[in-house]
Design a protein around this motif. Structure first.
Motif, PDB file in Angstrom:
ATOM      1  N   ARG A 172      -5.967  -1.919   4.272  1.00  0.00           N
ATOM      2  CA  ARG A 172      -5.464  -3.189   4.803  1.00  0.00           C
ATOM      3  C   ARG A 172      -6.622  -4.042   5.342  1.00  0.00           C
ATOM      4  NH1 ARG A 172      -0.851  -5.577   7.289  1.00  0.00           N
ATOM      5  NH2 ARG A 172       0.462  -3.775   6.775  1.00  0.00           N
ATOM      6  N   ARG A 179      -4.504   3.926   4.662  1.00  0.00           N
ATOM      7  CA  ARG A 179      -3.766   2.660   4.585  1.00  0.00           C
ATOM      8  C   ARG A 179      -4.393   1.611   5.504  1.00  0.00           C
ATOM      9  NH1 ARG A 179       0.752   5.876   5.419  1.00  0.00           N
ATOM     10  NH2 ARG A 179       1.228   4.761   7.361  1.00  0.00           N
ATOM     11  N   LEU A 217       0.851  -1.190   0.000  1.00  0.00           N
ATOM     12  CA  LEU A 217       0.000   0.000   0.000  1.00  0.00           C
ATOM     13  C   LEU A 217       0.883   1.235   0.000  1.00  0.00           C
ATOM     14  CD1 LEU A 217      -2.591  -1.085   2.730  1.00  0.00           C
ATOM     15  CD2 LEU A 217      -2.739  -1.423   0.248  1.00  0.00           C
ATOM     16  N   GLU A 232       3.973  -1.313   3.612  1.00  0.00           N
ATOM     17  CA  GLU A 232       3.321  -0.040   3.331  1.00  0.00           C
ATOM     18  C   GLU A 232       4.384   1.022   3.097  1.00  0.00           C
ATOM     19  OE1 GLU A 232       0.695   0.957   6.511  1.00  0.00           O
ATOM     20  OE2 GLU A 232      -0.314  -0.990   6.526  1.00  0.00           O
ATOM     21  N   GLU A 276       0.502   5.101   0.178  1.00  0.00           N
ATOM     22  CA  GLU A 276      -0.497   6.134   0.502  1.00  0.00           C
ATOM     23  C   GLU A 276       0.030   6.959   1.666  1.00  0.00           C
ATOM     24  OE1 GLU A 276      -3.293   8.558   1.397  1.00  0.00           O
ATOM     25  OE2 GLU A 276      -3.840   7.231  -0.261  1.00  0.00           O
ATOM     26  N   GLU A 324      -2.227   7.664   6.852  1.00  0.00           N
ATOM     27  CA  GLU A 324      -2.225   6.407   7.593  1.00  0.00           C
ATOM     28  C   GLU A 324      -3.619   5.811   7.731  1.00  0.00           C
ATOM     29  OE1 GLU A 324      -0.762   4.543  11.903  1.00  0.00           O
ATOM     30  OE2 GLU A 324      -0.428   6.657  11.430  1.00  0.00           O
TER      31      GLU A 324
END
Length: 212
Positions: free
Chosen positions: A18, A14, A6, A32, A8, A11
């Motif tokens: 997820r 993300r 991911l 990530e 991005e 947070e």
């Protein structure tokens, strides 16, 4: 098991991605990153099959990161994920080798289906993006592809037609009673003959040259 990265800068986004993706037992978020530069660094240390890539990020945006990652790791599938319904972003992403373009408003089922689709050789475009992007892609293809006829075999024409219909490599293999590896070899040969870079351009070629 499909391993996902991911990319991005927010947070909370993300975390949400997820949670959605890992509802499917065959998908695991392996790592990530908060920007394109960090994503490239993570690629050297993690096995990744699919990347969900944001467009606008600090230090290195998603378009530039896609260009660099596809050059070094061409087999990685990249899905652009953004809040911006902008055809220019979609065109840039696809031209740099992205396998799809989704809006962040996409529901969870669509995100999971996108992973499976690109891993089978499919192209994923959000409906709102498709309506704006396809005319531009067709125009672009007409300018880029020579108008002279290319001597494709009957099997190559059939595969090109099926790609133009949006079929994945697995679907083509099943329909023609071939192995997926054989289909990939045929596609490579076709791309070389027509002077195109990837299956996205080949799908457009099939449409613009009325291959049926």
């Amino acid at each position: 098991m499909y391993h996902v990265m991911l990319v991005e800068d927010q947070e909370i986004v993300r975390q949400g991605l997820r949670m959605i993706l890992e509802q499917d037992e065959q998908i695991r978020v392996s790592c990530e990153a908060t920007n394109g530069m960090e994503a490239i660094e993570k690629m050297t240390a993690h096995r990744v099959d699919v990347i969900f890539m944001d467009i606008r990020m600090p230090d290195m945006n998603g378009i530039e990161a896609t260009r660099k990652i596809k050059k070094q790791w061409p087999d990685v599938q990249i899905l652009m994920l953004t809040t911006f319904n902008d055809d220019e972003y979609a065109l840039d992403a696809l031209n740099e080798g992205a396998s799809g373009f989704l809006l962040k408003t996409s529901d969870g089922k669509k995100l999971i289906e996108a992973v499976y689709s690109v891993m089978k050789g499919g192209l994923v475009l959000h409906d709102e993006v498709t309506a704006k992007v396809m005319p531009r892609l067709l125009e672009q293809s007409n300018k880029a592809v020579a108008t002279t006829d290319v001597d494709l075999t009957e099997r190559e024409r059939t595969i090109t037609k099926l790609i133009g219909q949006g079929k994945t490599n697995k679907e083509i293999a099943s329909e023609l009673f071939l192995s997926v590896g054989t289909v990939k070899n045929h596609i490579s040969a076709i791309l070389q003959k027509v002077g195109l870079r990837d299956r996205t351009q080949l799908a457009i070629y099939a449409l613009t040259h009325d291959i049926s």
